[in-house]
Scaffold this motif. Structure first.
Motif, mmCIF file in Angstrom:
data_model
loop_
_atom_site.group_PDB
_atom_site.id
_atom_site.type_symbol
_atom_site.label_atom_id
_atom_site.label_comp_id
_atom_site.label_asym_id
_atom_site.label_seq_id
_atom_site.Cartn_x
_atom_site.Cartn_y
_atom_site.Cartn_z
ATOM 1 N N ALA A 221 59.453 -116.313 27.533
ATOM 2 C CA ALA A 221 58.848 -117.638 27.666
ATOM 3 C C ALA A 221 59.199 -118.530 26.486
ATOM 4 C CB ALA A 221 57.338 -117.505 27.791
ATOM 5 N N ARG A 222 59.169 -119.854 26.740
ATOM 6 C CA ARG A 222 59.435 -120.838 25.696
ATOM 7 C C ARG A 222 58.414 -121.962 25.787
ATOM 8 N NH1 ARG A 222 64.864 -124.577 24.777
ATOM 9 N NH2 ARG A 222 64.879 -124.441 22.503
ATOM 10 N N MET A 223 57.788 -122.278 24.665
ATOM 11 C CA MET A 223 56.758 -123.306 24.645
ATOM 12 C C MET A 223 57.387 -124.697 24.530
ATOM 13 S SD MET A 223 53.770 -121.776 22.159
ATOM 14 C CE MET A 223 52.565 -123.002 22.730
ATOM 15 N N PRO A 224 56.994 -125.645 25.384
ATOM 16 C CA PRO A 224 57.448 -127.026 25.222
ATOM 17 C C PRO A 224 56.896 -127.620 23.926
ATOM 18 C CG PRO A 224 56.461 -126.657 27.399
ATOM 19 C CD PRO A 224 56.140 -125.457 26.562
ATOM 20 N N LEU A 225 57.515 -128.705 23.491
ATOM 21 C CA LEU A 225 57.122 -129.317 22.231
ATOM 22 C C LEU A 225 55.660 -129.751 22.239
ATOM 23 C CD1 LEU A 225 57.953 -130.305 19.429
ATOM 24 C CD2 LEU A 225 58.730 -132.443 20.493
ATOM 25 N N ALA A 226 55.207 -130.340 23.340
ATOM 26 C CA ALA A 226 53.813 -130.799 23.407
ATOM 27 C C ALA A 226 52.849 -129.637 23.263
ATOM 28 C CB ALA A 226 53.567 -131.536 24.725
ATOM 29 N N ALA A 227 53.178 -128.492 23.855
ATOM 30 C CA ALA A 227 52.316 -127.317 23.743
ATOM 31 C C ALA A 227 52.279 -126.798 22.306
ATOM 32 C CB ALA A 227 52.794 -126.227 24.697
ATOM 33 N N ARG A 228 53.370 -126.918 21.586
ATOM 34 C CA ARG A 228 53.396 -126.486 20.188
ATOM 35 C C ARG A 228 52.448 -127.344 19.349
ATOM 36 N NH1 ARG A 228 59.400 -124.067 19.262
ATOM 37 N NH2 ARG A 228 59.813 -123.644 21.447
ATOM 38 N N HIS A 229 52.498 -128.644 19.575
ATOM 39 C CA HIS A 229 51.579 -129.524 18.852
ATOM 40 C C HIS A 229 50.128 -129.231 19.228
ATOM 41 C CE1 HIS A 229 54.304 -132.121 16.658
ATOM 42 N NE2 HIS A 229 55.058 -132.274 17.725
ATOM 43 N N ALA A 230 49.883 -128.975 20.513
ATOM 44 C CA ALA A 230 48.523 -128.671 20.956
ATOM 45 C C ALA A 230 48.022 -127.380 20.316
ATOM 46 C CB ALA A 230 48.482 -128.569 22.478
ATOM 47 N N LEU A 231 48.904 -126.397 20.180
ATOM 48 C CA LEU A 231 48.514 -125.122 19.562
ATOM 49 C C LEU A 231 48.181 -125.323 18.090
ATOM 50 C CD1 LEU A 231 48.181 -122.056 19.705
ATOM 51 C CD2 LEU A 231 50.659 -121.842 19.335
ATOM 52 N N LEU A 232 48.967 -126.105 17.386
ATOM 53 C CA LEU A 232 48.685 -126.381 15.979
ATOM 54 C C LEU A 232 47.364 -127.130 15.811
ATOM 55 C CD1 LEU A 232 52.283 -127.385 14.912
ATOM 56 C CD2 LEU A 232 50.990 -125.473 13.939
ATOM 57 N N ASP A 233 47.086 -128.067 16.707
ATOM 58 C CA ASP A 233 45.812 -128.790 16.645
ATOM 59 C C ASP A 233 44.637 -127.845 16.893
ATOM 60 O OD1 ASP A 233 47.142 -131.154 16.134
ATOM 61 O OD2 ASP A 233 47.068 -131.862 18.215
ATOM 62 N N LEU A 234 44.803 -126.936 17.849
ATOM 63 C CA LEU A 234 43.743 -125.960 18.126
ATOM 64 C C LEU A 234 43.520 -125.052 16.918
ATOM 65 C CD1 LEU A 234 41.773 -124.582 20.117
ATOM 66 C CD2 LEU A 234 43.687 -123.125 20.832
ATOM 67 N N ALA A 235 44.595 -124.625 16.281
ATOM 68 C CA ALA A 235 44.462 -123.761 15.099
ATOM 69 C C ALA A 235 43.661 -124.454 14.007
ATOM 70 C CB ALA A 235 45.842 -123.367 14.591
ATOM 71 N N GLN A 236 43.901 -125.748 13.828
ATOM 72 C CA GLN A 236 43.159 -126.496 12.825
ATOM 73 C C GLN A 236 41.680 -126.599 13.210
ATOM 74 O OE1 GLN A 236 44.112 -127.467 9.941
ATOM 75 N NE2 GLN A 236 42.430 -128.815 9.335
#
Length: 433
Positions: free
Chosen positions: A202-217
């Motif tokens: 699997a490969r995460m789209p760019l928007a999902a990467r940003h969403a994951l970083l926001d969730l981590a914060q």
């Protein structure tokens, strides 16, 4: 004469009974029993890439670097190779130069620890981050068994997060965080491979990467990013890794030279630039990981680091330059595999047989209408001469029960073609639901 065992499994740590620890060994056993079968099971680098490798010449190149760039006299430079060396590593500056140039990761040498493969980097990171019994590790499901095995070894509880073709399900991770909080626990860290994950591809789209970083914060959790297969993306189709997007130091980036260099070196690294406060000031998390390392492996072999350092120097301190030929080979193999699946599995297959077409990585996931268990694997190997990896050994749930993983990295193109023909014959006869 029956001997009385000196020990029983019940006398040993419970992690030794976890089936995840035997997953890799089992596949090797099956391959040994069926040496004539074509194996799509191992996710190993292609052996051609070690042909012509000259460790002595690469070591000499690194010695020149020690003398000219670091100012060591010749005798001191030579001794560096034969002493224990610093726990944090010898090639940190070369690694950070390469990461800055090729991946946009801006880290200082003291923010990196050089490890015995990526596996040690994962083990040290999990040990450092998980202090309390209620600290959970979230992993994509299906997941690389090495990180689950490390968590089991350390007694860290693991919770699963769904993964689809677009990678980790960020909403499901948020739900897991809420569930843990309701139970008086917390998700402390999440292991994620954003580019062409093992085993799912699997490969995460760019928007999902940003969403994951926001969730981590928001959730105060750390992301353990494993980027072993990101180098296989076409150069006009790269996405920034999580660490390159990380402006709030939520990501520990784990890397390896097994795929871009060669696996026998056993050299990996962790980029851990998080600041750790203590009574006399602060230091990086990487420096704390190096302290842990002193009681695990003491240090990473200076000779191995010298060879890897020589490789980086010979390729202009660039991971991309070092990996370019390998990436082209692996993309060609992947295209050969997916094209062969299109030709041989398109018609006459039982209902429920399907597969995805990743843009990079080593792996293709195939869905079956029947359980892909060890008994079915034995039939495939013994009667049809083709091996694959059951996805259930990578899963914490039943999501992988009817899936198999095909790896194309280790095979020649003609073997891929023949293997898929055998796989098609096997599925036609044996995979009817």
């Amino acid at each position: 004469m029956t001997r009385t065992p000196d020990l029983y499994e019940a006398d040993l740590h419970a992690c030794l009974e976890d089936p995840v620890l035997g997953a890799i060994g089992f596949l090797n056993e099956v391959m040994d029993r069926h040496p004539d079968a074509i194996s799509f099971a191992p996710g190993a680098p292609h052996p051609d890439f070690v042909q012509g490798l000259d460790p002595r010449a690469l070591t000499d190149r690194f010695l020149t670097h020690l003398r000219t760039d670091r100012g060591l006299d010749p005798s001191r430079a030579e001794r560096v190779l034969y002493e224990y060396g610093p726990a944090q590593g010898l090639i940190n500056d070369l690694v950070t130069d390469a990461l800055r140039t090729d991946q946009g990761i801006d880290a200082a040498p003291e923010d990196v620890v050089i490890t015995v493969g990526a596996q040690e980097a994962l083990l040290l990171t999990l040990r450092a981050l998980h202090r309390n019994a209620g600290d959970l590790l979230a992993v994509a499901d299906p997941c690389y068994p090495g990180v689950v095995g490390a968590a089991r070894l350390l007694g860290i509880p693991v919770t699963d997060v769904r993964e689809g073709t677009a990678g980790l399900d960020v909403d499901h991770l948020a739900a897991r965080c809420a569930q843990a909080r309701a139970e008086g626990r917390r998700v402390r860290a999440c292991y994620v491979a954003p580019d062409f994950s093992n085993p799912g591809g699997a490969r995460m789209p760019l928007a999902a990467r940003h969403a994951l970083l926001d969730l981590a914060q928001r959730e105060d959790l750390f992301l353990v990013e494993d980027n072993a297969y990101g180098f296989t993306a076409a150069e006009d189709d790269t996405l920034p890794g999580l660490k390159a997007l990380d402006t709030r130091r939520r990501v520990v980036h784990v890397g390896t030279f097994a795929k871009v260099g060669f696996p026998g070196a056993r050299v990996g690294y962790a980029v851990a630039d998080q600041r750790v406060g203590h009574s006399s000031g602060e230091r990086s998390l990487a420096q704390a990981l190096a302290d842990l390392k002193t009681v695990v492996t003491v240090n990473t072999s200076p000779l191995s680091q010298a060879v890897v350092g020589g490789l980086l120097l010979e390729h202009g301190r660039s991971l991309r330059a070092l990996a370019r030929g390998k990436a082209e080979r692996y993309r060609a193999n992947l295209a050969r595999l997916t094209d062969a699946l299109e030709r041989h599995l398109a018609d006459g297959m039982p209902a429920g047989v399907s597969w995805h077409r990743p843009a990079g990585g080593f792996f293709v996931r195939v869905d079956l209408p029947v359980p892909a268990d060890l008994a079915l694997l034995e039939v495939s190997a013994a009667q049809y001469g083709v091996l694959w990896a059951p996805m259930r050994q990578f899963s914490l749930t039943d999501r992988g029960d009817r899936q198999i993983r095909l790896s194309c990295s280790y095979l020649e193109p003609d073997r891929i073609e023949t293997g898929v023909r055998r796989l098609a014959a096997f599925l036609t006869k044996e995979a009817a639901g």
